[in-house]
Motif scaffolding. Structure first.
Motif, PDB file in Angstrom:
ATOM      1  N   TRP A 153      90.436  55.671 -37.149  1.00 44.25           N
ATOM      2  CA  TRP A 153      90.017  56.973 -37.679  1.00 44.25           C
ATOM      3  C   TRP A 153      91.182  57.634 -38.418  1.00 44.25           C
ATOM      4  N   LEU A 154      90.838  58.571 -39.306  1.00 43.51           N
ATOM      5  CA  LEU A 154      91.846  59.301 -40.083  1.00 43.51           C
ATOM      6  C   LEU A 154      92.830  58.325 -40.723  1.00 43.51           C
ATOM      7  N   THR A 155      92.267  57.292 -41.330  1.00 49.62           N
ATOM      8  CA  THR A 155      93.060  56.230 -41.946  1.00 49.62           C
ATOM      9  C   THR A 155      92.509  55.933 -43.336  1.00 49.62           C
ATOM     10  N   ALA A 156      93.387  55.906 -44.323  1.00 48.65           N
ATOM     11  CA  ALA A 156      92.957  55.609 -45.688  1.00 48.65           C
ATOM     12  C   ALA A 156      93.825  54.506 -46.278  1.00 48.65           C
ATOM     13  N   PRO A 157      93.229  53.574 -47.021  1.00 44.60           N
ATOM     14  CA  PRO A 157      94.016  52.526 -47.674  1.00 44.60           C
ATOM     15  C   PRO A 157      94.822  53.093 -48.843  1.00 44.60           C
ATOM     16  N   VAL A 158      96.002  52.548 -49.049  1.00 44.01           N
ATOM     17  CA  VAL A 158      96.866  52.959 -50.154  1.00 44.01           C
ATOM     18  C   VAL A 158      96.948  51.865 -51.209  1.00 44.01           C
ATOM     19  N   GLU A 170      97.890  48.178 -46.963  1.00 46.23           N
ATOM     20  CA  GLU A 170      98.763  49.304 -46.609  1.00 46.23           C
ATOM     21  C   GLU A 170      97.922  50.569 -46.486  1.00 46.23           C
ATOM     22  N   CYS A 171      98.113  51.294 -45.399  1.00 48.14           N
ATOM     23  CA  CYS A 171      97.314  52.488 -45.117  1.00 48.14           C
ATOM     24  C   CYS A 171      98.217  53.693 -44.867  1.00 48.14           C
ATOM     25  N   VAL A 172      97.600  54.856 -44.815  1.00 50.01           N
ATOM     26  CA  VAL A 172      98.313  56.079 -44.476  1.00 50.01           C
ATOM     27  C   VAL A 172      97.430  56.893 -43.532  1.00 50.01           C
ATOM     28  N   HIS A 173      98.044  57.562 -42.575  1.00 47.02           N
ATOM     29  CA  HIS A 173      97.303  58.442 -41.680  1.00 47.02           C
ATOM     30  C   HIS A 173      96.899  59.713 -42.431  1.00 47.02           C
ATOM     31  N   MET A 174      95.749  60.257 -42.049  1.00 47.37           N
ATOM     32  CA  MET A 174      95.215  61.444 -42.716  1.00 47.37           C
ATOM     33  C   MET A 174      95.118  62.612 -41.736  1.00 47.37           C
ATOM     34  N   LYS A 175      95.024  63.799 -42.303  1.00 46.46           N
ATOM     35  CA  LYS A 175      94.722  65.002 -41.527  1.00 46.46           C
ATOM     36  C   LYS A 175      93.594  65.735 -42.230  1.00 46.46           C
ATOM     37  N   LEU A 176      92.883  66.567 -41.505  1.00 47.58           N
ATOM     38  CA  LEU A 176      91.755  67.289 -42.091  1.00 47.58           C
ATOM     39  C   LEU A 176      92.197  68.663 -42.568  1.00 47.58           C
ATOM     40  N   GLY A 177      91.843  68.964 -43.825  1.00 46.71           N
ATOM     41  CA  GLY A 177      92.212  70.239 -44.422  1.00 46.71           C
ATOM     42  C   GLY A 177      91.009  71.145 -44.612  1.00 46.71           C
ATOM     43  N   ALA A 178      91.031  71.916 -45.688  1.00 43.63           N
ATOM     44  CA  ALA A 178      89.944  72.848 -45.986  1.00 43.63           C
ATOM     45  C   ALA A 178      88.680  72.081 -46.372  1.00 43.63           C
ATOM     46  N   GLY A 192     104.792  59.893 -45.180  1.00 48.32           N
ATOM     47  CA  GLY A 192     105.685  59.223 -44.244  1.00 48.32           C
ATOM     48  C   GLY A 192     105.004  58.495 -43.112  1.00 48.32           C
ATOM     49  N   THR A 193     103.650  58.449 -43.134  1.00 45.58           N
ATOM     50  CA  THR A 193     102.935  57.786 -42.033  1.00 45.58           C
ATOM     51  C   THR A 193     102.331  56.451 -42.459  1.00 45.58           C
ATOM     52  N   GLU A 194     102.813  55.914 -43.566  1.00 42.28           N
ATOM     53  CA  GLU A 194     102.273  54.652 -44.058  1.00 42.28           C
ATOM     54  C   GLU A 194     102.506  53.517 -43.044  1.00 42.28           C
ATOM     55  N   PHE A 195     101.542  52.613 -42.949  1.00 43.15           N
ATOM     56  CA  PHE A 195     101.681  51.432 -42.100  1.00 43.15           C
ATOM     57  C   PHE A 195     100.869  50.295 -42.712  1.00 43.15           C
ATOM     58  N   THR A 196     101.118  49.086 -42.285  1.00 44.21           N
ATOM     59  CA  THR A 196     100.501  47.910 -42.888  1.00 44.21           C
ATOM     60  C   THR A 196      99.739  47.096 -41.850  1.00 44.21           C
TER      61      THR A 196
END
Length: 276
Positions: A153-158, A170-178, A192-196
């Motif tokens: 969850w809260l993960t998007a591919p880069v 390669e992915c990055v963690h996400m947060k929920l905004g407006a 800074g939360t990128e991971f593979t």
């Protein structure tokens, strides 16, 4: 005939076998099927409208939406419709042991569960929002979990990484905004939360393109790229009726069948009223 049922509804849900019989029955009733006909090329819109008193649009949606990711063209990266289509035709894709699925709708769950059936031992679904905001049916998600599918969850591919074939995502963690246009909190990347993750196969299931240009040529009123209809499934141009995915953005086969039946009844009333 049969649309996505014939080519892109996961086989574990819906097989093709009943369709030929139903098509034959419809033809016996007098319905004529014209294959290989592109409106605007093989027949003009003007001729179509001149020859018919009522027109029903059951055209669904278009091709898979592009993810616009670096490495998207690598071998081993699939669009969801092509992936399911291959299986429906009996050509089972070679996917390896580790599969990453991008998306959070029912199609994403379909391809994940089919990947399990093809022998993958590590199937991951990557979704940029939370589980509560996932549009896939809850019972489908539960069933996928039981079959061993993992959810990020809260993960998007880069980007997709490979050397002649996809090897990693390669992915990055996400947060929920407006809230965005859909009213749901918009996902935002956390720097800074990128991971593979390792991946032998990546399948994109992030939706389908809308046929906006075609509908605009017909002069139809649209909302969010979808055809707007009234309770009778009639459009702003009274000769045109519509149903299925082109008016709701993608729902169940059962819902599309319901639309067709109500629209057929509405067309009969329309033709009777017009004296056609």
């Amino acid at each position: 005939p049969g649309g996505l049922i014939t080519s892109a509804i996961a086989p574990y849900k819906q097989m093709k076998e009943p369709l030929p019989t139903e098509v034959a029955m419809i033809e016996r009733l007098g319905v004529k099927l014209h294959y290989g006909m592109t409106v605007g090329e093989d027949i003009s819109i003007e001729e179509l409208e001149h020859r018919h008193h009522a027109i029903f649009l059951g055209v669904g949606l278009g091709a898979d939406t592009k993810a616009d990711l670096p490495g998207e063209e690598l071998p081993g990266v699939w669009d969801s419709l092509d992936f399911i289509g291959q299986i429906k035709q009996g050509y089972l894709p070679k996917i390896g042991s580790t599969v990453a699925v991008i998306g959070g709708g029912n199609t994403a769950i379909d391809v994940a569960r089919e990947a399990v059936r093809l022998g993958a031992t590590n199937v991951m679904v990557l979704y940029r929002r939370t589980e509560d905001q996932m549009p896939a049916f809850k019972h489908e998600v539960k069933a996928a979990r039981k079959e061993g599918v993992h959810f990020y969850w809260l993960t998007a591919p880069v980007r997709l990484i490979g050397d002649g074939k996809v090897r990693k995502i390669e992915c990055v963690h996400m947060k929920l905004g407006a809230p965005d246009k859909s009213g749901r909190p918009a996902p935002e990347p956390i720097p800074g939360t990128e991971f593979t993750l390792e991946a032998d196969t990546v399948i994109k299931a992030i939706g389908q393109e809308k046929r906006i240009e075609f509908f605009q040529k017909l002069g139809l009123k649209l909302q969010g790229g979808l055809v707007t209809v009234n309770e009778s499934f009639q459009t702003n141009r009274e000769k045109y009726f519509a149903g299925g995915d082109c008016i709701n953005g993608g729902d169940t086969v059962v819902e599309a069948v319901r639309h067709g039946k109500i629209a057929a009844q509405s067309i009969v009333k329309f033709l009777s009223r017009e004296g056609n």
